[in-house]
Design a protein around this motif. Sequence first.
Motif, PDB file in Angstrom:
ATOM      1  N   SER A  30       0.833  -1.208   0.000  1.00 17.17           N
ATOM      2  CA  SER A  30       0.000   0.000   0.000  1.00 17.17           C
ATOM      3  C   SER A  30       0.863   1.252   0.000  1.00 17.17           C
ATOM      4  O   SER A  30       0.562   2.227  -0.696  1.00 17.17           O
ATOM      5  N   THR A  31       1.929   1.238   0.767  1.00 13.74           N
ATOM      6  CA  THR A  31       2.845   2.379   0.798  1.00 13.74           C
ATOM      7  C   THR A  31       3.499   2.589  -0.561  1.00 13.74           C
ATOM      8  O   THR A  31       3.586   3.723  -1.054  1.00 13.74           O
ATOM      9  N   CYS A  32       3.931   1.501  -1.195  1.00 13.40           N
ATOM     10  CA  CYS A  32       4.550   1.607  -2.525  1.00 13.40           C
ATOM     11  C   CYS A  32       3.545   2.126  -3.554  1.00 13.40           C
ATOM     12  O   CYS A  32       3.889   2.968  -4.395  1.00 13.40           O
ATOM     13  N   ALA A  34       0.851   4.012  -2.963  1.00 11.18           N
ATOM     14  CA  ALA A  34       0.599   5.427  -2.675  1.00 11.18           C
ATOM     15  C   ALA A  34       1.752   6.289  -3.173  1.00 11.18           C
ATOM     16  O   ALA A  34       1.535   7.362  -3.744  1.00 11.18           O
ATOM     17  N   TYR A  35       2.976   5.821  -2.992  1.00  9.43           N
ATOM     18  CA  TYR A  35       4.146   6.566  -3.459  1.00  9.43           C
ATOM     19  C   TYR A  35       4.155   6.665  -4.984  1.00  9.43           C
ATOM     20  O   TYR A  35       4.471   7.709  -5.551  1.00  9.43           O
ATOM     21  N   GLU A  36       3.784   5.563  -5.656  1.00  8.05           N
ATOM     22  CA  GLU A  36       3.772   5.548  -7.121  1.00  8.05           C
ATOM     23  C   GLU A  36       2.689   6.477  -7.675  1.00  8.05           C
ATOM     24  O   GLU A  36       2.903   7.174  -8.667  1.00  8.05           O
ATOM     25  N   ARG A  38       1.301   9.057  -6.188  1.00 10.95           N
ATOM     26  CA  ARG A  38       1.343  10.359  -5.528  1.00 10.95           C
ATOM     27  C   ARG A  38       1.404  11.535  -6.491  1.00 10.95           C
ATOM     28  O   ARG A  38       0.673  12.492  -6.348  1.00 10.95           O
ATOM     29  N   ARG A  45      -3.700   8.167 -13.327  1.00  7.61           N
ATOM     30  CA  ARG A  45      -4.077   7.175 -12.296  1.00  7.61           C
ATOM     31  C   ARG A  45      -5.031   6.142 -12.864  1.00  7.61           C
ATOM     32  O   ARG A  45      -4.915   4.958 -12.569  1.00  7.61           O
TER      33      ARG A  45
END
Length: 136
Positions: A30-32, A34-36, A38, A45
């Motif tokens: 999820s963090t990766c 969101a970073y991608e 962003r 998107r």
Amino acid sequence: QLVRRPDGSYPFEVVDVVLRAEILKLCIASTCLAYELRGLGETERRERAPTPTTKGLLLTLAVGAGYQALNILGGLAMRVLDDPTLFAVIVQSKVVWTGVLGVYAFGRRLSPARVFSLVLVALGASVCAAPKPVWK
């Protein structure tokens, strides 16, 4: 062997370990994501995350079910067989099959580096499973 108690039991439940590992992987993924996403606009998107189809969802479900089946087999191997080699092969094959089926499910191509990585993992698992030479 390092974590096994003298009576043969483990100081943790395999299900608990697998659940915690899956939650950690979900957080990292999820963090990766969101970073991608962003710095992308709305159109970009949508292109990277298209509307799911029934076929895509069913294939994703099949990949996830296979992944969980391998988790269960890993837990069984750790509990019953007492064979760290088999456990390592099952864990490594999970990575390979998830990559291969994920490509099929999502219709994406793997880069040569990722294909090479999957081949290396498969070869490593094969080396683990190969009979060990007997030294005289």
